[in-house]
Design an enzyme around this catalytic site. Structure first.
Site, PDB file in Angstrom:
ATOM      1  N   ASP A 185       8.084  12.795  -0.135  1.00  0.00           N
ATOM      2  CA  ASP A 185       7.220  13.971  -0.167  1.00  0.00           C
ATOM      3  C   ASP A 185       7.255  14.766   1.128  1.00  0.00           C
ATOM      4  OD1 ASP A 185       5.971  11.932   1.252  1.00  0.00           O
ATOM      5  OD2 ASP A 185       4.395  11.636  -0.211  1.00  0.00           O
ATOM      6  N   ASN A 216      -7.026   5.598  -1.971  1.00  0.00           N
ATOM      7  CA  ASN A 216      -7.467   5.923  -3.333  1.00  0.00           C
ATOM      8  C   ASN A 216      -6.427   5.537  -4.384  1.00  0.00           C
ATOM      9  OD1 ASN A 216      -5.478   7.814  -2.958  1.00  0.00           O
ATOM     10  ND2 ASN A 216      -6.758   9.613  -3.291  1.00  0.00           N
ATOM     11  N   GLU A 249      -1.937  11.822  -6.705  1.00  0.00           N
ATOM     12  CA  GLU A 249      -3.350  11.497  -6.543  1.00  0.00           C
ATOM     13  C   GLU A 249      -3.938  11.041  -7.879  1.00  0.00           C
ATOM     14  OE1 GLU A 249      -4.428  11.333  -3.632  1.00  0.00           O
ATOM     15  OE2 GLU A 249      -4.103  13.106  -2.399  1.00  0.00           O
ATOM     16  N   HIS A 302      -3.181   6.317  -4.327  1.00  0.00           N
ATOM     17  CA  HIS A 302      -2.050   7.223  -4.545  1.00  0.00           C
ATOM     18  C   HIS A 302      -0.739   6.589  -4.090  1.00  0.00           C
ATOM     19  CE1 HIS A 302      -2.702   9.343  -0.384  1.00  0.00           C
ATOM     20  NE2 HIS A 302      -1.694   8.510  -0.265  1.00  0.00           N
TER      21      HIS A 302
END
Ligand code: F6R
Length: 249
Positions: free
Chosen positions: A64, A131, A138, A133
């Site tokens: 990314d 979280n 996400e 990801h």
């Protein structure tokens, strides 16, 4: 299939993960490694810099990049990779999504999917967000998505603000490999250390695949190795540790 490898601390995670990557590099004449940024892989890249394995036959594709940052920007992931790894070893080719594509982020995503098509990943290295990801997929991201432009959540912006002077400087969007792109890798290696990752690791082990917890998509992949330290594994019970660690032997 998930296999759990337990390490004592972050240093041992890096050592074990490096060995797995080195083995992959030495296994054939033409290798594509999927790479990640963030603090988790830093120790691995340090081992690359000191041990200097042969990499002329290795192509790399990163997961990314922040949208809006040029590769020369000091906080871009391209810059991070150059500093930590690519400037130190002779890779065949290195790819990172273009966060400052002259047309659009969507165009950058399309072009990156073409690159991934030409370079199927042999081994993909992953970190995991607090979280859950993976890359910048996400909670709620589709398991069917290829490379795409995504909004970062508040939790991710907060976690990543440690790299920037102020939280306001953290980009709010990224170009990221999608879950479907990640699952195309032949093998996956996920690393996690510290208490902050314990909840995500517990959910990854306990939940059935669900888009509300992106990392659970890895349960749909046949060959995933998770290297964690004691703190990241601290919310797992004895039974889970035994069950998943057994699979790695
Ligand atoms: C980075 C990436 C992210 C990180 C994750 C964990 O390329 O894709 O998913 O792996 O945010 O970051 P660290 O390792 O900094 O805790």
């Amino acid at each position: 299939m998930l296999k759990l490898v337990l390490a004592n601390d972050e240093k041992e995670i890096s050592q074990k993960a490096y060995e797995i990557m080195e083995q992959e590099i030495n296994s054939k004449d033409d290798v594509t490694l999927g790479l990640a940024t963030g603090s988790s892989p830093e120790g691995i890249y340090e081992l690359f810099r000191t041990k200097k394995p042969k990499t002329n036959h290795v192509t790399t594709v990163n997961l990314d990049e922040y949208l809006g940052l040029e590769g020369t920007h000091p906080k871009s992931y391209r810059h991070f990779m150059n500093e930590k790894l690519f400037n130190h070893l002779p890779f065949k080719e290195t790819f990172v999504p273009d966060g400052a594509h002259p047309i659009s982020g969507e165009e950058a995503a399309k072009e990156y999917d073409a690159i991934l098509n030409d370079h199927p990943v042999d081994l993909q290295l992953l970190g995991i967000g607090e979280n859950g990801h993976i890359a910048f997929n996400e909670p709620g991201a589709s398991f069917d998505a290829g490379t795409n432009v995504t909004d970062l959540t508040e939790s991710t912006i907060n976690a990543n603000s440690r790299y920037f002077k102020t939280k306001d400087e953290v980009p709010t969007q990224a170009v990221t490999m999608g879950i479907a792109s990640i699952l195309k890798a032949k093998k996956i290696l996920l690393i996690a250390s510290g208490e902050k990752k314990a909840k995500a690791i517990k959910e990854l082990i306990e939940l059935a695949p669900t888009e509300t917890m992106p990392a659970t998509a890895l349960k749909n992949h046949p060959d995933v190795t998770i290297v964690v330290d004691k703190k990241a594994a601290s919310l797992l019970n004895e039974k889970q540790l035994k069950q998943y660690s057994k699979m790695s032997s």
